[in-house]
Scaffold this active site. Structure first.
Site, PDB file in Angstrom:
ATOM      1  N   GLU A 150     -64.649  65.820  10.214  1.00  0.00           N
ATOM      2  CA  GLU A 150     -64.710  64.454  10.745  1.00  0.00           C
ATOM      3  C   GLU A 150     -63.860  64.274  12.015  1.00  0.00           C
ATOM      4  OE1 GLU A 150     -67.577  62.683   8.581  1.00  0.00           O
ATOM      5  OE2 GLU A 150     -66.364  61.745  10.160  1.00  0.00           O
ATOM      6  N   TYR A 180     -45.292  44.470 -20.653  1.00  0.00           N
ATOM      7  CA  TYR A 180     -44.082  44.911 -21.360  1.00  0.00           C
ATOM      8  C   TYR A 180     -43.029  45.301 -20.332  1.00  0.00           C
ATOM      9  CZ  TYR A 180     -46.323  49.217 -19.990  1.00  0.00           C
ATOM     10  OH  TYR A 180     -46.929  50.186 -19.252  1.00  0.00           O
ATOM     11  N   THR A 188     -42.987  53.782 -19.330  1.00  0.00           N
ATOM     12  CA  THR A 188     -43.533  53.067 -20.489  1.00  0.00           C
ATOM     13  C   THR A 188     -43.199  53.758 -21.792  1.00  0.00           C
ATOM     14  OG1 THR A 188     -45.319  52.136 -19.214  1.00  0.00           O
ATOM     15  CG2 THR A 188     -45.720  52.347 -21.560  1.00  0.00           C
ATOM     16  N   THR A 219     -45.860  56.678 -15.913  1.00  0.00           N
ATOM     17  CA  THR A 219     -47.123  57.328 -15.518  1.00  0.00           C
ATOM     18  C   THR A 219     -47.530  56.995 -14.085  1.00  0.00           C
ATOM     19  OG1 THR A 219     -48.402  55.472 -16.361  1.00  0.00           O
ATOM     20  CG2 THR A 219     -47.975  57.311 -17.877  1.00  0.00           C
ATOM     21  N   ASP A 220     -46.953  55.930 -13.502  1.00  0.00           N
ATOM     22  CA  ASP A 220     -47.408  55.534 -12.156  1.00  0.00           C
ATOM     23  C   ASP A 220     -47.219  56.646 -11.125  1.00  0.00           C
ATOM     24  OD1 ASP A 220     -47.931  53.153 -13.332  1.00  0.00           O
ATOM     25  OD2 ASP A 220     -46.736  51.930 -11.989  1.00  0.00           O
ATOM     26  N   LYS A 236     -53.716  60.087 -12.001  1.00  0.00           N
ATOM     27  CA  LYS A 236     -53.897  58.934 -12.894  1.00  0.00           C
ATOM     28  C   LYS A 236     -55.206  58.266 -12.493  1.00  0.00           C
ATOM     29  CE  LYS A 236     -51.460  54.913 -14.806  1.00  0.00           C
ATOM     30  NZ  LYS A 236     -50.193  54.121 -14.828  1.00  0.00           N
TER      31      LYS A 236
HETATM   32  N1  DGL Z   1     -44.056  50.804 -14.664  1.00  0.00           N
HETATM   33  C1  DGL Z   1     -44.940  51.909 -14.934  1.00  0.00           C
HETATM   34  C2  DGL Z   1     -44.184  53.230 -14.797  1.00  0.00           C
HETATM   35  O1  DGL Z   1     -42.993  53.270 -15.151  1.00  0.00           O
HETATM   36  C3  DGL Z   1     -45.528  51.812 -16.297  1.00  0.00           C
HETATM   37  C4  DGL Z   1     -46.603  52.793 -16.496  1.00  0.00           C
HETATM   38  C5  DGL Z   1     -46.227  53.839 -17.518  1.00  0.00           C
HETATM   39  O2  DGL Z   1     -45.104  54.383 -17.539  1.00  0.00           O
HETATM   40  O3  DGL Z   1     -47.144  54.157 -18.247  1.00  0.00           O
HETATM   41  O4  DGL Z   1     -44.777  54.208 -14.327  1.00  0.00           O
END
Ligand code: DGL
Length: 359
Positions: A316, A56, A42, A122-123, A195
């Site tokens: 467990e 986006y 992003t 961020t993913d 995250k």
């Molecule tokens: N498609 C997600 C990624 O590239 C968007 C999330 C981001 O980068 O914040 O991880």
């Protein structure tokens, strides 16, 4: 006469330009040399309007444009950019990780590189950070940075996150701290950060184990450090690897069956991480499939989908009897990374359990 005056003027002009250039180089010599490796996400994303913060397109803007958008970078470091690849990070693969890790280690071995910033989606940012935390062979700072809003959005968080990440990567205090994650003015360690929100700018947290510090006013402030081994102190090396062992995660939930586990075994996985409910609990239906997988030589790690807390050995499940490994506090996606790297060294479950208590 006029010719002599012109010649003298030109000579004085040239000398001034040369002095300015030397002065600029002298200033630059006082700044750290930071490489920015771009991978997409992003932070390199664009939206149709300035209010488009979801829906986006990630991974559109190149590294030079990212650097150009933050001219203040040149005041804190000598930055150079390199586009390693350009993807939305949900599509990250083991092959991308090996390419990135080898490039990072090659650059950090250069005396003229003081630190590296990796711009990333961020993913899967927390996964790439943890993988690098285990395979980077330098004390020099490596900082992962992303953003939650695309570059075209009002109050895009990318530029300030990138500025802070470069400050951190050039900070002597960041040396030897392991791979770091810098978003939202905060410094987190690769092992414990995750995250925690799908869309907000404060998404990266190490909720119970805590962040390491802040980047405020163009300076890094550390208050804690990880107690687990990382970078130069790990036993892992990917320099000669062209692939990583096949390890997948089987997610647990009410009514779950054995389809996922059976499929992973059938495709030849050498490790399975079980993302159990609670403290890594094994459902009555799934346990026999995991036991059978272990008997075929597949290494089983009990992790938890809960996200915080220790998955306790012999809690467990009777791990000693089943010959299973527990993930300690690593979430399933990070347990997969450590298990993959462990399997490049050994299939001995006692040794692998030691690694989960070490890294
Ligand atoms: N498609 C997600 C990624 O590239 C968007 C999330 C981001 O980068 O914040 O991880």
């Amino acid at each position: 006469m006029l010719y002599q005056k012109t010649a003298r003027f030109l000579w004085v002009l040239f000398a001034c330009l040369a002095l300015l250039s030397l002065n600029a180089q002298a200033q630059n010599a006082k700044l750290p040399n930071v490489m920015i490796l771009a991978t997409g996400g992003t932070i390199a994303g664009t939206g149709a309007t300035s209010t488009t913060t979801v829906g986006y397109t990630a991974a559109k803007v190149g590294v030079e444009a990212l650097i150009k958008a933050v001219p203040e970078l040149s005041k804190v470091a000598n930055v150079s950019g390199e586009q390693v690849f350009q993807i939305a990070s949900e599509s990250m693969t083991n092959e991308h990780w090996l390419t990135l890790a080898k490039r990072v280690n090659a650059l950090l071995a250069q005396p003229n590189v003081d630190g590296i910033v990796i711009t990333h989606g961020t993913d899967t940012l927390e996964e790439t950070a943890y993988f690098l935390n285990l395979v980077v062979k330098s004390k020099k700072p490596v900082v992962l940075v992303g953003s939650m809003r695309p570059s075209t959005a009002i109050s895009a968080d990318g530029p300030i996150n990138l500025y802070n990440a470069v400050v951190l990567a050039g900070s002597p205090d960041a040396i030897g701290k392991g791979v770091l994650v810098a978003l939202n003015d905060q410094i987190n360690g690769a092992r414990d950060v995750t995250k925690t929100n799908t869309v907000t700018a404060d998404t990266f947290k190490a909720t119970e184990l805590g962040m390491l510090g802040y980047i405020v006013g163009g300076k890094a402030h550390f208050y804690r450090a990880s107690t687990r081994k990382h970078t130069v102190d790990t036993e892992f090396d990917v320099g000669s690897l062209s692939a990583l062992p096949a390890v997948d995660v089987a997610y647990s939930y009410a009514n779950v069956g054995t389809t996922a586990v059976d499929a992973f075994v059938a495709q030849g996985d050498v490790g399975i991480v079980h993302a159990g409910t609670g403290d890594g609990s094994l459902p009555a239906r799934t346990k026999p499939a995991l036991v059978a997988a272990r008997k075929k030589g597949v290494i089983i790690v009990r992790s938890s989908r809960v996200g915080q807390g220790i998955v306790a050995r012999n809690g467990e499940a009777n791990d000693d009897e089943l010959d299973f490994v527990v993930s300690d506090t690593l979430n399933p996606q990070k347990a997969r990374i450590l298990l993959m790297l462990a399997l490049t060294k050994t299939h001995d479950t006692k040794e692998i359990q030691r690694m989960f208590y070490t890294y």
